[in-house]
Every structure is written in structure tokens, then in C-alpha cells.
Scaffold this active site. Sequence first.
Site, PDB file in Angstrom:
ATOM      1  N   LYS A  34       0.816  -1.219   0.000  1.00 48.83           N
ATOM      2  CA  LYS A  34       0.000   0.000   0.000  1.00 48.83           C
ATOM      3  C   LYS A  34       0.844   1.260   0.000  1.00 48.83           C
ATOM      4  CE  LYS A  34      -2.362  -0.660   3.788  1.00 48.83           C
ATOM      5  NZ  LYS A  34      -1.987  -2.023   4.198  1.00 48.83           N
TER       6      LYS A  34
ATOM      7  N   ARG B 234      11.814  -2.109  11.051  1.00 54.76           N
ATOM      8  CA  ARG B 234      10.496  -1.736  11.572  1.00 54.76           C
ATOM      9  C   ARG B 234      10.111  -2.697  12.685  1.00 54.76           C
ATOM     10  NH1 ARG B 234       5.462  -0.048   7.647  1.00 54.76           N
ATOM     11  NH2 ARG B 234       4.265  -1.095   9.254  1.00 54.76           N
TER      12      ARG B 234
ATOM     13  N   ARG C  95      -9.800   1.904   8.809  1.00 55.90           N
ATOM     14  CA  ARG C  95      -9.505   0.495   9.087  1.00 55.90           C
ATOM     15  C   ARG C  95     -10.565  -0.147   9.951  1.00 55.90           C
ATOM     16  NH1 ARG C  95      -3.415   1.143   8.586  1.00 55.90           N
ATOM     17  NH2 ARG C  95      -2.468  -0.899   8.793  1.00 55.90           N
TER      18      ARG C  95
ATOM     19  N   ARG D 143      -1.126  -8.660  13.093  1.00 58.80           N
ATOM     20  CA  ARG D 143      -1.668  -7.612  12.219  1.00 58.80           C
ATOM     21  C   ARG D 143      -2.582  -8.188  11.149  1.00 58.80           C
ATOM     22  NH1 ARG D 143       3.676  -5.405  10.374  1.00 58.80           N
ATOM     23  NH2 ARG D 143       2.561  -3.954   9.048  1.00 58.80           N
TER      24      ARG D 143
ATOM     25  N   ARG E 142      10.994  -7.115   4.819  1.00 57.09           N
ATOM     26  CA  ARG E 142      11.007  -5.681   5.092  1.00 57.09           C
ATOM     27  C   ARG E 142      11.511  -5.406   6.507  1.00 57.09           C
ATOM     28  NH1 ARG E 142       5.532  -2.238   4.540  1.00 57.09           N
ATOM     29  NH2 ARG E 142       5.053  -3.158   6.548  1.00 57.09           N
TER      30      ARG E 142
HETATM   31  P1  AMP Z   1       0.604   0.784   8.359  1.00 58.28           P
HETATM   32  O1  AMP Z   1       1.912   1.409   8.056  1.00 58.28           O
HETATM   33  O2  AMP Z   1      -0.540   1.373   7.583  1.00 58.28           O
HETATM   34  O3  AMP Z   1       0.616  -0.714   8.274  1.00 58.28           O
HETATM   35  O4  AMP Z   1       0.288   1.137   9.897  1.00 58.28           O
HETATM   36  C1  AMP Z   1       1.172   0.739  10.921  1.00 58.28           C
HETATM   37  C2  AMP Z   1       0.441   0.683  12.253  1.00 58.28           C
HETATM   38  O5  AMP Z   1      -0.093   1.978  12.579  1.00 58.28           O
HETATM   39  C3  AMP Z   1      -0.756  -0.245  12.306  1.00 58.28           C
HETATM   40  O6  AMP Z   1      -0.386  -1.587  12.537  1.00 58.28           O
HETATM   41  C4  AMP Z   1      -1.554   0.350  13.458  1.00 58.28           C
HETATM   42  O7  AMP Z   1      -0.975   0.032  14.701  1.00 58.28           O
HETATM   43  C5  AMP Z   1      -1.356   1.843  13.232  1.00 58.28           C
HETATM   44  N1  AMP Z   1      -2.407   2.379  12.325  1.00 58.28           N
HETATM   45  C6  AMP Z   1      -2.231   2.875  11.079  1.00 58.28           C
HETATM   46  N2  AMP Z   1      -3.390   3.281  10.550  1.00 58.28           N
HETATM   47  C7  AMP Z   1      -4.334   3.029  11.486  1.00 58.28           C
HETATM   48  C8  AMP Z   1      -5.749   3.200  11.536  1.00 58.28           C
HETATM   49  N3  AMP Z   1      -6.434   3.709  10.483  1.00 58.28           N
HETATM   50  N4  AMP Z   1      -6.393   2.842  12.669  1.00 58.28           N
HETATM   51  C9  AMP Z   1      -5.726   2.350  13.719  1.00 58.28           C
HETATM   52  N5  AMP Z   1      -4.413   2.129  13.734  1.00 58.28           N
HETATM   53  C10 AMP Z   1      -3.708   2.468  12.630  1.00 58.28           C
END
Ligand code: AMP
Length: 212
Positions: A26, A146, A101, A157, A140
Site C-alpha cells: 500500500k 520496523r 480500518r 496484524r 522488510r
Molecule cells: P501501516 O503502516 O498502515 O501498516 O500502519 C502501521 C500501524 O499503525 C498499524 O499496525 C496500526 O498500529 C497503526 N495504524 C495505522 N493506521 C491506522 C488506523 N487507520 N487505525 C488504527 N491504527 C492504525
Amino acid sequence: VNQQHTSGHTSTKTRLLIMGPPGAGKGTQAALLAGRLRIPAVSTGDMFRALQHADTPLAVQVRAVMAAGGYVDDATTNDIVTDRLGATDCADGFLLDGYPRTLSQVLYLDELLAQAARRLDAVICLRVDEEEVVQRLVARGQMSGRVDDTPQTIRARLAVYQEQTAPLLETYRARGLLLPVDAMGTVQDVAERIALELDGHAALDLSILPTP
Ligand code: AMP
């Protein structure tokens, strides 16, 4: 009223979402596509990653939630999105990556857009094979360091995604907004498939720049 002319092209004020399980690519695709559409990519994950280094109670909480692979609470998440989408660079469109989400975030975004007499134009959904996703994320994690890319967190996740986020796709499908895209293959291939899907979406009239 909702259109402006730029060098002979009609450019819609585009409001897009990109969804898909963790590891679907994404972030990479959002950055590429946003560049091609000349709109900002807004990633809640990036915002939380930036925020977690601060020395505040919120940062401590976000760090713990992210390290466990869970979701940050809806109120906090909705607040940062409200702030970001209110910035002037988002007035002519945006590509949201990783938000909404949860169902509560979907409804909140609907309301936020409705207040500004705006609506979503399309929701891109990246589809991947789950085994491939785990492999990508482990790789990654090794490269980027990360903290949420360990095998254990990745499984958490994916489970949270399946339970809370995957069902939301049906909501957008029912609204006729969903554009499913096969996200297996190279970054270039996937970028081209996304561009093709958007081109073929009748409700949109985009001028997509070629990939750099
Ligand atoms: P991502 O980089 O989009 O995978 O986001 C990394 C982490 O940030 C996720 O695993 C959540 O802990 C938090 N996060 C990102 N976007 C959201 C969201 N819309 N709602 C809740 N937590 C989020």
C-alpha cells in the site's frame, strides 16, 4: 464546478482510498500513485510512526499498540486524520493509505467528507496471497528494522486486518466504489494495473501521469 483545467486536461478533485492487508504494498503504491495524480498521499501509519518518537503519553501509547500489531484507538486516529485532511494541500484531493480500518472510522470519514460536501471517488483494494505477504513483511523487517515487522506481530496484524478491516471492503463494494487490483508481481506491474483500473472507472476522469 468540481473540475479545473490544467494544460488541456480535465482534472477532477480526486479523493481515493487504498486498502489491503499489511504487506500488500500500500505505502509504495500510494506514494507512486499520489505522485502521478498530483495529490498528497496521507498515511496514518506514517503519521503514527513519526509521532511515536515524541515524548508524550500519546506517543507511549501509540508505540505500545504498534509494537503489538493492534490498532490505535478510533478517536485518536480520527483526530489526526481530521487535522491532516483539513490542510490546504488536501483541498483538491488526497489518497488515504491505511485509513479507514474500522467501521467506526468509515462512518467518521463519511461524516467528515459530508460536512465539506465531498465524497470518495474510488477505493483501490490490493489483493495478495497471505503467504507472500508474510514473506514480504519479514524481509522488510530485516531491511528496515520496523519493530512491527516481526513474524509474531505480522500474524497479529493480519488477524486484526481480517477481523476488523476486510469486512469494510463490502461496504465500499456495495457503494460501487471498490476497484480490486491484483497486487502480486513487481511494483511497476501493480502500478500499471492500478492506473488501468482507475482509467476504466467511469465515474472518474483523471489525468494520470506516466510513472517516473
Ligand atoms: P501501516 O503502516 O498502515 O501498516 O500502519 C502501521 C500501524 O499503525 C498499524 O499496525 C496500526 O498500529 C497503526 N495504524 C495505522 N493506521 C491506522 C488506523 N487507520 N487505525 C488504527 N491504527 C492504525
